[in-house]
Design an enzyme around this catalytic site. Structure first.
Site, mmCIF file in Angstrom:
data_model
loop_
_atom_site.group_PDB
_atom_site.id
_atom_site.type_symbol
_atom_site.label_atom_id
_atom_site.label_comp_id
_atom_site.label_asym_id
_atom_site.label_seq_id
_atom_site.Cartn_x
_atom_site.Cartn_y
_atom_site.Cartn_z
ATOM 1 N N ARG A 62 -13.672 -6.300 -30.527
ATOM 2 C CA ARG A 62 -12.820 -6.386 -29.329
ATOM 3 C C ARG A 62 -13.280 -5.390 -28.284
ATOM 4 N NH1 ARG A 62 -8.736 -9.846 -29.590
ATOM 5 N NH2 ARG A 62 -7.882 -10.165 -31.665
ATOM 6 N N ILE A 63 -13.102 -5.788 -27.027
ATOM 7 C CA ILE A 63 -13.435 -4.890 -25.920
ATOM 8 C C ILE A 63 -12.369 -3.797 -25.853
ATOM 9 C CG2 ILE A 63 -13.819 -4.746 -23.429
ATOM 10 C CD1 ILE A 63 -15.791 -6.547 -24.988
ATOM 11 N N ASN B 271 -21.835 2.600 -30.236
ATOM 12 C CA ASN B 271 -21.812 1.214 -30.717
ATOM 13 C C ASN B 271 -23.205 0.801 -31.172
ATOM 14 O OD1 ASN B 271 -20.770 -1.480 -31.087
ATOM 15 N ND2 ASN B 271 -21.761 -2.082 -29.172
ATOM 16 N N THR B 272 -23.246 -0.125 -32.123
ATOM 17 C CA THR B 272 -24.512 -0.790 -32.430
ATOM 18 C C THR B 272 -24.376 -2.256 -32.068
ATOM 19 O OG1 THR B 272 -26.188 -1.292 -34.087
ATOM 20 C CG2 THR B 272 -23.914 -1.119 -34.888
ATOM 21 N N HIS B 273 -25.413 -2.786 -31.425
ATOM 22 C CA HIS B 273 -25.364 -4.155 -30.924
ATOM 23 C C HIS B 273 -26.632 -4.889 -31.374
ATOM 24 C CE1 HIS B 273 -24.216 -7.409 -28.281
ATOM 25 N NE2 HIS B 273 -25.490 -7.480 -27.912
ATOM 26 N N ASP C 139 -19.249 2.528 -22.665
ATOM 27 C CA ASP C 139 -18.542 2.785 -21.410
ATOM 28 C C ASP C 139 -17.569 1.639 -21.177
ATOM 29 O OD1 ASP C 139 -19.994 0.660 -20.472
ATOM 30 O OD2 ASP C 139 -21.303 1.848 -19.167
ATOM 31 N N GLY D 128 -17.883 -1.094 -19.535
ATOM 32 C CA GLY D 128 -18.451 -2.433 -19.431
ATOM 33 C C GLY D 128 -18.640 -3.059 -20.812
ATOM 34 N N ASP E 191 -21.114 -3.767 -23.427
ATOM 35 C CA ASP E 191 -22.442 -3.410 -23.936
ATOM 36 C C ASP E 191 -23.353 -2.870 -22.826
ATOM 37 O OD1 ASP E 191 -21.672 -4.240 -26.530
ATOM 38 O OD2 ASP E 191 -22.153 -6.309 -26.036
HETATM 39 C C1 GAR Z 1 -23.413 -5.908 -36.744
HETATM 40 O O1 GAR Z 1 -24.650 -6.573 -36.784
HETATM 41 C C2 GAR Z 1 -23.151 -5.388 -35.339
HETATM 42 O O2 GAR Z 1 -24.305 -5.106 -34.621
HETATM 43 C C3 GAR Z 1 -22.422 -6.538 -34.698
HETATM 44 O O3 GAR Z 1 -21.584 -7.014 -35.694
HETATM 45 C C4 GAR Z 1 -22.256 -6.888 -36.945
HETATM 46 C C5 GAR Z 1 -21.256 -6.400 -37.976
HETATM 47 O O4 GAR Z 1 -21.653 -6.718 -39.264
HETATM 48 N N1 GAR Z 1 -21.731 -6.101 -33.543
HETATM 49 C C6 GAR Z 1 -21.633 -6.819 -32.430
HETATM 50 O O5 GAR Z 1 -22.078 -7.935 -32.305
HETATM 51 C C7 GAR Z 1 -20.894 -6.112 -31.299
HETATM 52 N N2 GAR Z 1 -21.071 -6.823 -30.079
HETATM 53 P P1 GAR Z 1 -20.841 -6.177 -40.523
HETATM 54 O O6 GAR Z 1 -19.405 -6.645 -40.372
HETATM 55 O O7 GAR Z 1 -21.506 -6.767 -41.716
HETATM 56 O O8 GAR Z 1 -20.943 -4.678 -40.486
#
Ligand code: GAR
Length: 191
Positions: free
Chosen positions: A93-94, A107-109, A141, A143, A145
């Site tokens: 969620r944002i 965050n990781t994207h 931030d 926005g 991502d």
């Molecule tokens: C991860 O790959 C993460 O980068 C992504 O969700 C996945 C979570 O996997 N996040 C996004 O897409 C955020 N925009 P998980 O539930 O197995 O940890």
């Protein structure tokens, strides 16, 4: 210096959260996960956290009259754990300014931002026909991502890939990158 206090937020299966639980079990890792939180009641991520001895909390959107109230409640729950860093590990969620302005959030994207922001990065990369995608670890931030990038790694898109095969390859690269980035940030806090 005491270890950095991490609050991890997740919405899904929690494999990324699991990698953090495993990594922070190492005495050399200068951080402790003080809580894991979610917006999705009963998600697997929270079961994984509990199995790893991590306290969990749920702040579900449906329990609040609107997003404003939800963001305020989430910010207050997080603040109760006094985190040095909030880590988004598949939190879908944002977050509103009430949360984003109050904490340092990482965050990781699953894409090479600024390419393919949003909730469907893998599907979007496949639809665009790119030969290379990857992972971005970035500050959050207001926005979607858009925050400053801390680390990236490239991952090839192979002929015949579908979302599942690409996800597996991307996530295999994502976990060590995310863990390494958080480890070095927390070492800086500990100095
Ligand atoms: C991860 O790959 C993460 O980068 C992504 O969700 C996945 C979570 O996997 N996040 C996004 O897409 C955020 N925009 P998980 O539930 O197995 O940890």
């Amino acid at each position: 210096m005491p270890p950095a206090r991490l609050v991890v937020l997740a919405s899904g299966s929690g494999s990324t959260l699991q990698a953090l639980v495993d990594a922070t079990a190492d005495d050399d890792f200068a951080a402790v996960i003080v809580a894991a939180g979610t917006d999705v009641p009963g998600c697997l991520a929270m079961s994984r956290a509990e199995a790893g001895g991590v306290k969990t909390f749920t702040v579900a959107l449906r329990d609040y009259p609107d997003r404003n109230a939800w963001n305020n409640a989430l910010a207050d729950r997080i603040a109760g754990y006094g985190p040095d860093l909030v880590v988004l590990a598949g939190f879908m969620r944002i977050l509103g300014p009430q949360v984003v302005r109050r904490f340092r959030i990482l965050n990781t994207h699953p894409a090479l931002l600024p390419a393919f922001p949003g909730a469907h990065a893998l599907r979007d990369a496949l639809a665009a026909g790119v030969r290379t995608t990857g992972v971005t670890v970035h500050w959050v931030d207001e926005g979607i991502d858009t925050g400053p990038v801390l680390a990236q790694v490239e991952v090839p898109v192979l002929p015949g890939d579908d979302e599942a095969s690409l996800r597996a390859r991307v996530q295999a690269a994502e976990k060590p990158l995310f863990v390494r980035t958080i480890r070095s940030l927390c070492q800086e806090y500990a100095r």
